[in-house]
Design a protein around this motif. Structure first.
Motif, PDB file in Angstrom:
ATOM      1  N   TYR A  16      62.188  16.848  36.471  1.00  0.00           N
ATOM      2  CA  TYR A  16      61.256  17.037  35.363  1.00  0.00           C
ATOM      3  C   TYR A  16      60.681  15.697  34.906  1.00  0.00           C
ATOM      4  CZ  TYR A  16      59.911  17.250  30.445  1.00  0.00           C
ATOM      5  OH  TYR A  16      59.247  17.086  29.263  1.00  0.00           O
ATOM      6  N   PHE A  17      61.538  14.696  34.753  1.00  0.00           N
ATOM      7  CA  PHE A  17      61.060  13.392  34.314  1.00  0.00           C
ATOM      8  C   PHE A  17      60.223  12.714  35.397  1.00  0.00           C
ATOM      9  CE2 PHE A  17      64.545  13.757  31.164  1.00  0.00           C
ATOM     10  CZ  PHE A  17      63.815  13.469  30.022  1.00  0.00           C
ATOM     11  N   ILE A  18      60.580  12.944  36.655  1.00  0.00           N
ATOM     12  CA  ILE A  18      59.771  12.413  37.751  1.00  0.00           C
ATOM     13  C   ILE A  18      58.384  13.042  37.725  1.00  0.00           C
ATOM     14  CG2 ILE A  18      59.497  12.367  40.249  1.00  0.00           C
ATOM     15  CD1 ILE A  18      61.522  10.354  39.362  1.00  0.00           C
ATOM     16  N   MET A  19      58.318  14.355  37.543  1.00  0.00           N
ATOM     17  CA  MET A  19      57.024  15.045  37.489  1.00  0.00           C
ATOM     18  C   MET A  19      56.211  14.591  36.277  1.00  0.00           C
ATOM     19  SD  MET A  19      56.765  16.856  40.163  1.00  0.00           S
ATOM     20  CE  MET A  19      55.203  17.580  39.669  1.00  0.00           C
ATOM     21  N   THR A  20      56.891  14.294  35.178  1.00  0.00           N
ATOM     22  CA  THR A  20      56.199  13.788  33.997  1.00  0.00           C
ATOM     23  C   THR A  20      55.492  12.476  34.319  1.00  0.00           C
ATOM     24  OG1 THR A  20      57.762  14.843  32.481  1.00  0.00           O
ATOM     25  CG2 THR A  20      56.501  12.999  31.614  1.00  0.00           C
ATOM     26  N   ARG A  21      56.157  11.617  35.062  1.00  0.00           N
ATOM     27  CA  ARG A  21      55.556  10.346  35.466  1.00  0.00           C
ATOM     28  C   ARG A  21      54.394  10.581  36.433  1.00  0.00           C
ATOM     29  NH1 ARG A  21      54.169   5.290  33.977  1.00  0.00           N
ATOM     30  NH2 ARG A  21      54.243   3.818  35.706  1.00  0.00           N
ATOM     31  N   MET A  22      54.542  11.529  37.361  1.00  0.00           N
ATOM     32  CA  MET A  22      53.496  11.799  38.337  1.00  0.00           C
ATOM     33  C   MET A  22      52.233  12.343  37.677  1.00  0.00           C
ATOM     34  SD  MET A  22      55.650  13.461  41.517  1.00  0.00           S
ATOM     35  CE  MET A  22      54.202  13.583  42.576  1.00  0.00           C
ATOM     36  N   LEU A  23      52.382  13.078  36.588  1.00  0.00           N
ATOM     37  CA  LEU A  23      51.241  13.663  35.897  1.00  0.00           C
ATOM     38  C   LEU A  23      50.640  12.730  34.849  1.00  0.00           C
ATOM     39  CD1 LEU A  23      52.567  17.314  35.496  1.00  0.00           C
ATOM     40  CD2 LEU A  23      50.536  16.617  36.787  1.00  0.00           C
ATOM     41  N   ALA A  24      51.291  11.588  34.611  1.00  0.00           N
ATOM     42  CA  ALA A  24      50.750  10.624  33.663  1.00  0.00           C
ATOM     43  C   ALA A  24      49.408  10.106  34.165  1.00  0.00           C
ATOM     44  CB  ALA A  24      51.727   9.459  33.476  1.00  0.00           C
ATOM     45  N   GLY A  25      48.404  10.161  33.314  1.00  0.00           N
ATOM     46  CA  GLY A  25      47.069   9.739  33.697  1.00  0.00           C
ATOM     47  C   GLY A  25      46.278  10.810  34.423  1.00  0.00           C
ATOM     48  N   VAL A  26      46.906  11.953  34.693  1.00  0.00           N
ATOM     49  CA  VAL A  26      46.236  13.073  35.354  1.00  0.00           C
ATOM     50  C   VAL A  26      46.017  14.215  34.373  1.00  0.00           C
ATOM     51  CG1 VAL A  26      46.405  14.784  37.211  1.00  0.00           C
ATOM     52  CG2 VAL A  26      47.235  12.452  37.590  1.00  0.00           C
ATOM     53  N   GLU A  27      47.058  14.536  33.605  1.00  0.00           N
ATOM     54  CA  GLU A  27      47.004  15.622  32.637  1.00  0.00           C
ATOM     55  C   GLU A  27      47.067  15.057  31.220  1.00  0.00           C
ATOM     56  OE1 GLU A  27      46.090  18.474  33.643  1.00  0.00           O
ATOM     57  OE2 GLU A  27      47.802  19.709  34.213  1.00  0.00           O
ATOM     58  N   SER A  28      46.429  15.725  30.302  1.00  0.00           N
ATOM     59  CA  SER A  28      46.540  15.322  28.905  1.00  0.00           C
ATOM     60  C   SER A  28      47.913  15.726  28.377  1.00  0.00           C
ATOM     61  CB  SER A  28      45.452  15.991  28.060  1.00  0.00           C
ATOM     62  OG  SER A  28      45.697  17.383  27.950  1.00  0.00           O
ATOM     63  N   ASN A  29      48.332  15.033  27.323  1.00  0.00           N
ATOM     64  CA  ASN A  29      49.596  15.374  26.678  1.00  0.00           C
ATOM     65  C   ASN A  29      49.565  16.813  26.181  1.00  0.00           C
ATOM     66  OD1 ASN A  29      52.188  14.782  25.798  1.00  0.00           O
ATOM     67  ND2 ASN A  29      51.565  12.879  24.813  1.00  0.00           N
ATOM     68  N   ALA A  30      48.411  17.244  25.690  1.00  0.00           N
ATOM     69  CA  ALA A  30      48.264  18.600  25.166  1.00  0.00           C
ATOM     70  C   ALA A  30      48.572  19.636  26.235  1.00  0.00           C
ATOM     71  CB  ALA A  30      46.842  18.802  24.635  1.00  0.00           C
ATOM     72  N   THR A  31      47.986  19.476  27.411  1.00  0.00           N
ATOM     73  CA  THR A  31      48.193  20.439  28.490  1.00  0.00           C
ATOM     74  C   THR A  31      49.654  20.484  28.910  1.00  0.00           C
ATOM     75  OG1 THR A  31      45.942  20.029  29.289  1.00  0.00           O
ATOM     76  CG2 THR A  31      47.478  21.095  30.811  1.00  0.00           C
ATOM     77  N   GLN A  32      50.282  19.320  28.998  1.00  0.00           N
ATOM     78  CA  GLN A  32      51.680  19.275  29.431  1.00  0.00           C
ATOM     79  C   GLN A  32      52.590  19.969  28.432  1.00  0.00           C
ATOM     80  OE1 GLN A  32      53.166  15.880  31.604  1.00  0.00           O
ATOM     81  NE2 GLN A  32      51.295  14.753  31.193  1.00  0.00           N
ATOM     82  N   GLN A  33      52.356  19.735  27.136  1.00  0.00           N
ATOM     83  CA  GLN A  33      53.209  20.352  26.123  1.00  0.00           C
ATOM     84  C   GLN A  33      53.007  21.867  26.053  1.00  0.00           C
ATOM     85  OE1 GLN A  33      55.509  18.413  25.018  1.00  0.00           O
ATOM     86  NE2 GLN A  33      54.469  16.715  26.025  1.00  0.00           N
TER      87      GLN A  33
END
Length: 295
Positions: A170-187
Motif C-alpha cells: 500500500y505504501f509502495i503504491m502510494t509512492r508510485m501514484l505520487a505526482g500522478v493522482e491528486s490527494n483527493a482521488t486517492q482518499q
C-alpha cells in the motif's frame, strides 16, 4: 491544494508530515480500541473508520475539485492501492482473532524493513546497506518492546504476515501514484472501496453509540483516518518511501502515551529500553541521509 501535484525532493518536510501522520494513525487505533471496549462490534468500528473517512473526504474535496476528484488517471493502480489498504486491515483483523496482540504488533512493525526492501526493485530507490542495517536494528528494538519470543507458532501468523506485506505494498503504491493522482482521488477511492465492501457485513448487527462521548469518538475516527492518510500521501510525494518507513516506529511511544492518558496503562522497562534502540536507529538514519545529501 487542488489537482495533481508533482513529486518534489523535500525530504525534511516529507519526514515531518509523515511523523504527523503517525500521530493521527495512533488516534485511529486509540479511538478504535476505546469504541470496542465501549461495546461496539470490532468490524463495525473498522467500517466506521472508512465510512467517516469517505464522508469527510467528499465534504472536503468535492467543493474544491468537483466530480474530477472521483476520476482516476491510473485506475488500475488506484484500485490496487485501495485493495491493499483494505486487505491489510482485514488480514490483521483475522490474525487478531487468533493471536496475541504482541505477536501481530511485532510482525506489523517489520513493515519499514519490507517497504525499504520493496522500494529497491519496485521504485528503483537507492538504499545503502547501512540504512538497511539501521532499519533492522530499529526492528530489534521493537522485539525488545513486544517480547514475542514466548509465543507459540500458530497458522494464523500467515494472516499477520500477509497483512504486513499487503500494508507495505500500500505504501509502495502510494509512492508510485505520487505526482500522478491528486490527494483527493486517492482518499476517496481507498475509503469508498472499503466502505462498500464492508457494508454488507455490518449492517445487520449494527449497534449505535450511546452517550455524547461515544458519539464524539465515533465521529472523530473517520477524521483521524482522512487526515492521517492525506499527510502520509503528501509525505510520499516529497520523500522516498525507504526514508519515511522507519518513522512508523514512533507510534510505539505515541501508543504508550495514549495508554497512559486514555487507558491508564503504563509502559514497562522493556518498552523504554526498546524505545531507546529505536530512537538510536532513527537518529542514525537521519545522520546518514544528511551525509548522503551533503547537508
Amino acid at each position: 491544494m487542488k489537482g495533481v501535484q508533482p513529486r518534489e525532493e523535500r525530504t525534511a518536510t516529507g519526514v515531518l508530515l509523515m511523523a504527523l501522520a503517525v500521530v493521527f494513525f495512533t488516534c485511529i487505533d486509540t479511538s478504535a480500541k476505546w469504541l470496542i471496549l465501549a461495546g461496539l462490534p470490532p468490524l463495525q468500528v473498522v467500517f466506521t473508520r472508512y465510512a467517516g473517512h469517505l464522508l469527510y473526504a467528499l465534504v472536503f474535496y468535492l467543493p474544491q475539485e468537483g466530480v474530477s476528484a472521483l476520476r482516476s488517471r491510473s485506475p488500475k493502480r488506484q484500485l490496487l492501492r485501495s485493495l491493499f489498504l483494505m486487505g491489510s486491515t482485514i488480514l490483521n483483523f483475522m490474525a487478531l482473532s487468533y493471536l496475541p496482540i504482541t505477536v501481530t504488533t511485532t510482525i506489523a512493525f517489520a513493515g519499514p524493513i519490507v517497504v525499504t526492501l520493496l522500494a529497491i526493485p519496485i521504485l528503483g530507490e537507492q538504499v545503502g546497506m547501512r540504512r538497511i542495517v539501521a532499519v533492522c536494528v530499529g526492528f530489534s528494538g521493537v522485539l525488545v518492546v513486544t517480547q514475542p519470543w514466548g509465543a507459540q507458532w500458530h497458522p494464523a501468523m500467515f494472516f499477520s504476515l500477509g497483512a504486513l506485506v499487503v500494508a507495505s505494498l500500500y505504501f509502495i503504491m502510494t509512492r508510485m501514484l505520487a505526482g500522478v493522482e491528486s490527494n483527493a482521488t486517492q482518499q476517496i477511492w481507498s475509503s469508498a472501496l472499503a466502505t462498500a465492501a464492508l457494508l454488507p457485513f455490518v449492517i445487520r448487527g449494527w449497534v449505535w453509540p450511546e452517550g455524547p462521548h461515544q458519539w464524539a469518538v465515533f465521529a472523530a475516527i473517520g477524521f483521524f483516518g482522512l487526515t492521517g492518510h492525506v499527510l502520509a500521501t503528501t509525505a510520499h510525494r516529497l520523500a522516498d518511501a525507504s526514508i519515511l518507513a522507519p518513522l512508523i516506529y514512533t507510534q510505539i511511544f505515541l501508543a504508550a502515551l495514549a495508554g497512559i492518558l486514555v487507558f491508564a496503562t503504563w509502559p514497562t522497562i522493556w518498552t523504554l529500553g526498546g524505545g531507546a534502540i529505536i530512537i538510536a536507529s532513527g537518529l542514525y538514519i537521519w545522520h546518514r541521509e544528511r551525509q548522503v545529501k551533503g547537508g
